[in-house]
Design an enzyme around this catalytic site. Structure first.
Site, PDB file in Angstrom:
ATOM      1  N   ASP A 209     -81.521 -32.117  15.093  1.00 23.42           N
ATOM      2  CA  ASP A 209     -81.558 -31.938  13.197  1.00 23.42           C
ATOM      3  C   ASP A 209     -81.578 -33.706  12.233  1.00 23.42           C
ATOM      4  O   ASP A 209     -82.237 -33.186  11.258  1.00 23.42           O
ATOM      5  CB  ASP A 209     -80.293 -31.996  12.754  1.00 23.42           C
ATOM      6  CG  ASP A 209     -80.002 -31.190  11.111  1.00 23.42           C
ATOM      7  OD1 ASP A 209     -81.023 -31.264  10.431  1.00 23.42           O
ATOM      8  OD2 ASP A 209     -79.194 -31.912   9.863  1.00 23.42           O
TER       9      ASP A 209
ATOM     10  N   ALA B  89     -76.445 -36.361  13.069  1.00 11.51           N
ATOM     11  CA  ALA B  89     -76.156 -37.527  12.584  1.00 11.51           C
ATOM     12  C   ALA B  89     -77.339 -38.524  12.176  1.00 11.51           C
ATOM     13  O   ALA B  89     -77.831 -38.760  10.680  1.00 11.51           O
ATOM     14  CB  ALA B  89     -75.589 -39.095  13.937  1.00 11.51           C
ATOM     15  N   ARG B  90     -78.183 -39.214  12.670  1.00 11.75           N
ATOM     16  CA  ARG B  90     -79.563 -39.933  12.842  1.00 11.75           C
ATOM     17  C   ARG B  90     -79.951 -39.647  13.836  1.00 11.75           C
ATOM     18  O   ARG B  90     -79.969 -40.255  14.700  1.00 11.75           O
ATOM     19  CB  ARG B  90     -79.121 -40.829  11.984  1.00 11.75           C
ATOM     20  CG  ARG B  90     -78.609 -41.659  10.277  1.00 11.75           C
ATOM     21  CD  ARG B  90     -79.424 -40.958   9.994  1.00 11.75           C
ATOM     22  NE  ARG B  90     -79.604 -41.262   8.135  1.00 11.75           N
ATOM     23  CZ  ARG B  90     -78.858 -40.513   7.304  1.00 11.75           C
ATOM     24  NH1 ARG B  90     -78.446 -39.205   7.895  1.00 11.75           N
ATOM     25  NH2 ARG B  90     -78.556 -40.889   6.328  1.00 11.75           N
TER      26      ARG B  90
ATOM     27  N   HIS C 298     -83.413 -31.452   9.371  1.00 16.46           N
ATOM     28  CA  HIS C 298     -82.147 -32.155   8.549  1.00 16.46           C
ATOM     29  C   HIS C 298     -81.766 -31.683   7.656  1.00 16.46           C
ATOM     30  O   HIS C 298     -81.644 -32.371   6.012  1.00 16.46           O
ATOM     31  CB  HIS C 298     -83.008 -33.567   7.866  1.00 16.46           C
ATOM     32  CG  HIS C 298     -81.779 -34.516   8.005  1.00 16.46           C
ATOM     33  ND1 HIS C 298     -82.175 -36.301   7.851  1.00 16.46           N
ATOM     34  CD2 HIS C 298     -80.707 -35.026   7.770  1.00 16.46           C
ATOM     35  CE1 HIS C 298     -81.003 -36.987   7.708  1.00 16.46           C
ATOM     36  NE2 HIS C 298     -80.408 -35.939   7.385  1.00 16.46           N
TER      37      HIS C 298
ATOM     38  N   GLU D 112     -89.076 -39.445  10.638  1.00 17.40           N
ATOM     39  CA  GLU D 112     -88.553 -38.195   9.798  1.00 17.40           C
ATOM     40  C   GLU D 112     -89.765 -38.296   8.797  1.00 17.40           C
ATOM     41  O   GLU D 112     -90.104 -39.020   7.785  1.00 17.40           O
ATOM     42  CB  GLU D 112     -87.390 -38.353   8.983  1.00 17.40           C
ATOM     43  CG  GLU D 112     -86.213 -37.878   9.995  1.00 17.40           C
ATOM     44  CD  GLU D 112     -85.320 -37.308   9.299  1.00 17.40           C
ATOM     45  OE1 GLU D 112     -84.403 -37.314   8.035  1.00 17.40           O
ATOM     46  OE2 GLU D 112     -83.874 -37.843  10.450  1.00 17.40           O
TER      47      GLU D 112
ATOM     48  N   ILE E  29     -67.100 -36.192  10.085  1.00 17.23           N
ATOM     49  CA  ILE E  29     -67.342 -34.514  10.546  1.00 17.23           C
ATOM     50  C   ILE E  29     -66.612 -34.696  11.676  1.00 17.23           C
ATOM     51  O   ILE E  29     -66.013 -33.777  12.212  1.00 17.23           O
ATOM     52  CB  ILE E  29     -68.873 -35.256  10.103  1.00 17.23           C
ATOM     53  CG1 ILE E  29     -69.503 -35.362   9.188  1.00 17.23           C
ATOM     54  CG2 ILE E  29     -69.846 -34.111  10.996  1.00 17.23           C
ATOM     55  CD1 ILE E  29     -70.424 -36.307   8.922  1.00 17.23           C
TER      56      ILE E  29
END
Length: 349
Positions: free
Chosen positions: A279, A254-255, A303, A284, A170
């Site tokens: 994002d 990413a996370r 996300h 979450e 990515i």
């Protein structure tokens, strides 16, 4: 056994005398993947992600396919004595105990490369929205404030420096778009420049560095592109924010847990960090009263960076095909723990 090939490929059930049993936890990213599994296997679908329910559901499972927020833990793996393969429905593996699955000789699969373009495009969207003050202009125009054009600053991106934390699939897609599309300078942080990273960077015109502090200090935008694991959880914290330029932005597709979220909120409030375009979050979804939801210098998306219609189809079908390959005695790519093929698994690997 014969190796399955392609979408809807049959499995040789001679040794089993039946279709294999697959437990699917939550939906896959596209129904095409679910159709592939149902054609070749007996699929049990559950939306109950509680550990007790899953332990009961997987007792006869030969494969498990799951989507976050479902988790596959040591206890669930131990409850599935016939288990031959576990697969995430998409890219991430932080919801699977890969270490324990490896110790048990069970391959863990995912689809890490197929959403690279989608995630890279979303990263570009966030960088451009941040640099061009898209959200503030939009909000002021909705109020009828045309005069905001004289009050809100925006920046030309050409010549600015983007720091990429990581240089995998990515990040390389992002780097290409930044360099060739926007004319930005790109530095990527890596722990090692092996595995073709140096050659890839040279082709794109990006610089590699092992100095994370330097990357944060010199970049106008820092974008995260590393997996979440024991080494990267909370990696980015207040020390890094203190190093940043006062007009720099953090981008995270990413996370969420890679960043110490409390430190990031404080940096956004104090002015150490000009803004964040996010994002992903920890947890979450965010609680309704979370400060990030009401901060004016934050851009939020739910996300969705890697979940375009195109990438959802590719992820779901790739996951389904690879699970069936393992059940047919084959060895798919990619495998998160390829060392299991040297552990003498009961399936004959």
């Amino acid at each position: 056994m014969k190796r399955s090939e392609g979408i809807g490929a049959d499995i040789d059930h001679g040794a089993r005398g039946r279709k294999p049993k697959i437990v699917q936890v939550l939906s896959m990213y596209h129904p095409a993947g679910e159709a592939i599994l149902r054609e070749a296997a007996e699929v049990v679908r559950t939306d109950d992600t509680g550990i007790d329910r899953l332990r009961e559901t997987v007792r006869e499972a030969e494969a498990i396919v799951l989507r976050a927020p479902a988790r596959i833990t040591k206890e669930i793996i131990d409850a599935a004595p016939l288990l031959e393969v576990i697969s995430g429905a998409g890219v991430g593996l932080d919801n699977i105990d890969v270490e324990y699955a490896t110790a048990k000789g069970i391959p863990v699969l995912h689809a890490p490369a197929v959403n690279g373009v989608s995630t890279a495009e979303h990263t570009m969207l966030l960088i451009m929205a941040a640099g061009k003050s898209l959200i503030p202009f939009h909000e002021e125009m909705r109020k009828g404030n045309y005069g905001s054009r004289m009050a809100i600053p925006s920046r030309e991106l050409q010549g600015k420096r983007a720091g990429l934390v990581g240089f995998g699939t990515i990040a390389r897609e992002v780097a290409k778009r930044l360099r060739f599309g926007l004319g930005m300078e790109v530095t990527a942080w890596v722990r090692s420049s092996e595995d073709g990273r140096r050659e890839a960077a040279a082709t794109i015109g990006a610089e590699l560095t092992s100095d994370l502090d330097r990357l944060f200090a010199e970049s106008d935008f820092v974008s995260l592109h590393i997996p979440l694991n024991g080494h990267t959880r909370g990696l980015i914290n207040r020390r890094h924010f203190a190093l940043m330029k006062r007009d720099a932005w953090l981008i995270n597709t990413a996370r969420g847990a890679i960043v110490d979220q409390a430190d990031m909120v404080e940096a956004l409030r104090s002015g150490l960090l000009a803004g964040a375009a996010l994002d992903v979050f920890d947890p979450e979804p965010l609680p309704a009263d979370h400060p990030l939801l009401s901060m004016g210098n934050v851009i939020l998306t739910p996300h969705v960076a890697g979940t375009t219609e195109e990438s959802n189809y590719l992820m779901a079908t790739a996951v389904a095909q690879n699970v069936l390959r393992v059940l047919a005695g084959g060895r798919p790519e990619p495998v998160a723990n390829p060392e299991v093929w040297g552990l003498g698994r009961k399936a004959g690997y």
